[in-house]
Design a protein around this motif. Structure first.
Motif, PDB file in Angstrom:
ATOM      1  N   TYR A 175      12.636  32.541   1.411  1.00 54.10           N
ATOM      2  CA  TYR A 175      12.034  31.526   0.911  1.00 54.10           C
ATOM      3  C   TYR A 175      12.685  30.321   0.708  1.00 54.10           C
ATOM      4  CZ  TYR A 175       7.540  30.055  -1.435  1.00 54.10           C
ATOM      5  OH  TYR A 175       6.334  29.366  -1.794  1.00 54.10           O
ATOM      6  N   GLY A 202      -1.572  42.338  -2.444  1.00 53.12           N
ATOM      7  CA  GLY A 202      -1.337  42.989  -1.414  1.00 53.12           C
ATOM      8  C   GLY A 202      -1.405  44.393  -1.506  1.00 53.12           C
ATOM      9  N   TRP A 226       9.136  38.544  -7.461  1.00 54.28           N
ATOM     10  CA  TRP A 226       7.946  37.485  -7.343  1.00 54.28           C
ATOM     11  C   TRP A 226       7.750  36.295  -8.095  1.00 54.28           C
ATOM     12  CZ3 TRP A 226       2.332  37.915  -8.875  1.00 54.28           C
ATOM     13  CH2 TRP A 226       1.636  37.192  -8.164  1.00 54.28           C
ATOM     14  N   ASP A 233       3.585  32.810  -6.171  1.00 49.48           N
ATOM     15  CA  ASP A 233       2.843  32.136  -5.094  1.00 49.48           C
ATOM     16  C   ASP A 233       1.903  33.283  -4.504  1.00 49.48           C
ATOM     17  OD1 ASP A 233       1.901  31.024  -2.950  1.00 49.48           O
ATOM     18  OD2 ASP A 233       3.677  30.747  -2.009  1.00 49.48           O
ATOM     19  N   PRO A 234       0.787  33.155  -4.552  1.00 53.36           N
ATOM     20  CA  PRO A 234      -0.309  34.012  -4.243  1.00 53.36           C
ATOM     21  C   PRO A 234      -0.341  34.165  -2.586  1.00 53.36           C
ATOM     22  CG  PRO A 234      -1.538  32.142  -5.055  1.00 53.36           C
ATOM     23  CD  PRO A 234       0.054  32.170  -5.392  1.00 53.36           C
ATOM     24  N   ASN A 235       0.289  33.192  -1.800  1.00 50.80           N
ATOM     25  CA  ASN A 235       0.467  33.237  -0.553  1.00 50.80           C
ATOM     26  C   ASN A 235       1.626  33.962   0.035  1.00 50.80           C
ATOM     27  OD1 ASN A 235      -1.834  31.931  -0.166  1.00 50.80           O
ATOM     28  ND2 ASN A 235      -0.969  29.898  -0.495  1.00 50.80           N
ATOM     29  N   VAL A 236       2.473  34.628  -0.891  1.00 54.61           N
ATOM     30  CA  VAL A 236       3.753  35.273  -0.284  1.00 54.61           C
ATOM     31  C   VAL A 236       3.551  36.633   0.604  1.00 54.61           C
ATOM     32  CG1 VAL A 236       3.966  37.222  -2.177  1.00 54.61           C
ATOM     33  CG2 VAL A 236       5.876  35.966  -1.322  1.00 54.61           C
ATOM     34  N   GLY A 238       2.825  38.094   3.760  1.00 50.42           N
ATOM     35  CA  GLY A 238       2.794  37.576   5.105  1.00 50.42           C
ATOM     36  C   GLY A 238       4.097  37.006   5.423  1.00 50.42           C
ATOM     37  N   LYS A 239       4.664  36.136   4.295  1.00 47.69           N
ATOM     38  CA  LYS A 239       5.978  35.638   4.506  1.00 47.69           C
ATOM     39  C   LYS A 239       7.153  36.741   4.687  1.00 47.69           C
ATOM     40  CE  LYS A 239       5.478  31.452   2.847  1.00 47.69           C
ATOM     41  NZ  LYS A 239       4.293  31.135   1.929  1.00 47.69           N
TER      42      LYS A 239
END
Lengths: 597, 109
Positions: A175, A202, A226, A233-236, A238-239
């Protein structure tokens, strides 16, 4: 209901007083109106104060009332003798803080149960192991081909899980492309299911995420990682993160509070075991522990038996690879090795084994220090009580019972213990991380979650209670045993006072000497260990490009099945599982070898 | 609430009885009424009157309130509660039984 009312009245005593007085006054008025003389009316009452006391006692809870006034009085006493109280609170606070810190350490490493489903039915496998010199030890690491065989053997009666040794590898692309060194752990796909964990975000691994070797480039990160690294970050999801040649996609976040299975190590990233492609078909490359959860209806022994049978079959196979004409005794011992099921409710780690005894010794030492502090404070308070002999005598002569006096002194002690407990908690919070920092090795830090939760709070209460009794009883008994006549006359009882005080002093000295002695032993041992020669050759003996190491500490590694020097070399590899003392010395050795050549 | 199984002494019994027959009265009035009826035989000890009143008040047998009398002064008056009425009945019955037994023994012993 009336109990509650009576309790509430404790806090509004003035009004109660007022009411009772008013009622009595109106009675006297009435008497006067009807023609009786005022003095006679009052006398008939028999003492207003007594009246008031009697009625008051009916309307309150008397013992609680006395307790409340003891607390107020005790607080006043503490403020009156500021210096002595401060000394007592500080010294006791330090000792109690040390005790709390020791308890937190013990809890974090040894006692705390993993936050998983049904921890009592979790075990990890180990095998007894006999090396060439006949020494017994326990081996708890396995290779994947063996795991496959074991797993298929007991598929109907238990879940077997791969729990890899945690290692520390560089995150090459992560990241924000910041360099990072998270802790990785390979786990089999069924681990989260068997542990009964729910994702915080997730999803978590399932059995289907561990089927194709190298075919599941997924990762689950821990809640703490996390929050720390990805700022929650809630968009983690898929990273992706990359390690070595694998690019792994983050599919979920583990629940809060789950930090892996090894006390002393915290896992940041979980990876499916089948991603370790090189190791999947290599017998002899042991890189994980096997954890077992018997299915409902099966006992641990019912699961162990087929595993033992399979293990014995493996042993017999391995026998063929051995060099011939080994002593029969050794062969016999080798064939009688056992599969053990060790309880895993508190996790399984090297740190646990390493630190178990030192922590227990630490606990013993801290208990001694606490005793010293208690005798110290007990002395202080006893001396104070002696100075208050007159006050005690006065109380006795106006009717205070012995119990009442003892209660008063104990309440004072309890107040001091309460303050000390608060100070101790602060001290523990400050010094516990420092102690942990001193314990760890540079490349392999000990990571603990130092939060004992309800158990810790309960421990604190129990400690404060025990401490109060310990140091408070002696002064209380002394104070209540006063003889009014002699005390009021101003004299002192000769003899007895001196003896008790001397006994306390002697006990304190004895404890102090003991603690100093033991601490000195530890320090000198530690110093000597730091400078101990490790039995290395002073220069490498180079064969055909391979360097042969032999360490006194690591000789047992040599007895790998069918070992030769390559294996021995690899066995001492730089995986995180090795005690870092050897790692450090290897570094030293390298430096010396380079310099001395 | 604590049940009062037996009234302490007969003072409580007398107080309850008086209150059952009259409108709410204050302590002095209760005392005078008892002495009035009993004549010279019984004298209420003022020192134990108020403890008794407060005791039965705590037990929930009577309830008390402050009122202002005609002459402007305040007084605390007591009134029997339903619970007190029940307790009175059982206490009265017990008293009759006890005294009856004493009388029989005196007569026939």
């Amino acid at each position: 209901m009336s109990r509650i009312r009576r309790f509430a009245r404790l806090f509004d005593q003035k009004r109660l007083q007022h009411e009772i007085d008013a009622e009595i006054a109106s009675h006297i008025e009435e008497a006067i109106e009807r023609g009786r003389s005022p003095e006679e009316a009052r006398k008939a009452f028999g003492g207003e104060l007594l009246q008031r006391e009697r009625s008051r006692d009916l309307k309150l809870l008397p013992w609680l009332d006395s307790l409340a006034s003891d607390v107020v009085f005790g607080w006043r006493q503490i403020r009156k003798h500021r210096v002595v109280s401060a000394a007592a609170i500080l010294s006791l606070g330090l000792a109690m803080g040390a005790a709390t810190a020791a308890f937190q350490l013990l809890d974090a490493v040894l006692l705390r149960t993993l936050p998983v489903a049904d921890p009592a039915r979790l075990f990890y496998m180990a095998t007894t192991h006999v090396d060439r010199d006949g020494r017994q030890s326990e081996a708890d690491s396995f290779d994947y081909p063996s795991y496959r065989r074991y797993r298929d053997n007991v598929a109907d009666r238990a879940d077997l899980m791969v729990i890899g040794f945690i290692s520390n590898r560089n995150l090459e692309e992560g990241y924000n492309d910041e360099p990072d060194k998270p802790y990785w752990q390979y786990v089999s796909g069924n681990v989260f299911e068997v542990f009964g964990l729910q994702p915080a975000l997730g999803r978590l691994f399932t059995r289907n995420d561990d089927v194709i070797p190298g075919g599941h480039p997924l990762a689950v990160i821990s809640y703490d990682y996390w929050a720390r690294r990805f700022a929650s970050d809630p968009n983690v999801i898929g990273k992706s993160v990359r390690i070595g040649k694998d690019r792994l996609e983050i599919i979920g976040v583990a629940p809060k509070g789950f930090i892996g299975t090894e006390p002393g190590r915290v896992t940041d990233v979980f990876v499916p075991a089948s991603m370790r492609v090189d190791a999947l078909n290599r017998p002899g490359w042991a890189w994980f522990r096997i954890w077992v959860r018997p299915k409902p209806g099966f006992s641990a022994e019912e699961v162990r038996q087929p595993l033992q049978a399979e293990f014995e079959r493996q042993l017999r196979e391995g026998l063929q690879e051995f060099q011939p004409n080994l002593p029969a005794e050794y062969i016999r011992k080798y064939l009688s090795e056992q599969v053990l099921f060790l309880p895993a409710a508190q996790g399984a780690s090297d740190a646990k084994k390493q630190y178990r005894r030192p922590l227990l010794v630490l606990a013993g030492l801290v208990a001694l220090v606490l005793l010293i502090a208690c005798t110290n404070v007990g002395n202080l308070l006893a001396a104070q009580a002696a100075a208050r002999a007159r006050e005690m005598a006065l109380r006795v002569s106006i009717g205070a019972g012995k119990g009442r006096l003892i209660q008063m002194m104990l309440v004072e002690s309890a107040l001091i213990a309460a303050f000390a407990s608060a100070a101790g908690l602060l001290f523990a919070r400050w010094c516990c991380p420092i102690v942990v920092a001193m314990l760890h090795m540079p490349e392999d830090p000990l990571r603990l979650v130092l939060d004992a939760g309800w158990l810790g709070i309960g421990f604190n209460f129990a400690l404060a209670f025990a401490v109060t009794l310990l140091f408070g009883i002696a002064p209380a008994l002394r104070a209540s045993g006063v003889k009014p006549m002699s005390a009021l006359k101003g004299g002192d009882e000769p003899g007895s006072r001196g003896r008790a005080l001397k006994a306390l002093l002697a006990a304190q000295m004895a404890f102090c000497v003991l603690v100093q002695f033991v601490a000195g032993l530890f320090v000198s041992t530690f110093d000597r260990l730091n400078h101990r020669p490790l039995g290395f050759f002073s220069g490498p003996s180079v064969g055909d490009g391979r360097v042969v190491f032999e360490t006194t500490a690591g000789r047992h590694l040599d007895a790998n099945r069918g070992s030769d020097s390559t294996n021995a070399g690899r066995g001492i590899g730089f995986d995180g599982g090795l005690a870092a003392a050897e790692q450090e010395s290897l570094d030293d050795f390298g430096a010396r070898a380079g310099a001395g050549r | 609430m604590k049940r009062v199984d037996s009234l302490q002494g007969s003072l409580d019994l007398l107080v309850l009885k008086v209150l059952s027959r009259h409108a709410p009265m204050h302590g002095y009035a209760i005392m005078s009424r008892i002495e009035e009826i009993a004549g010279d035989v019984l004298r209420v000890e003022e020192g134990s009157l108020y403890p008794a009143l407060h005791r039965i008040e705590e037990a929930g047998l009577v309830k008390a309130a402050w009122i202002t009398k005609d002459n402007g002064r305040r007084a605390r008056v007591y009134e029997l509660t339903a619970r007190g009425r029940k307790q009175l009945e059982s206490e009265e019955a017990r008293w009759k039984a006890v005294t009856g037994a004493v009388q029989r023994v005196l007569r026939l012993a």
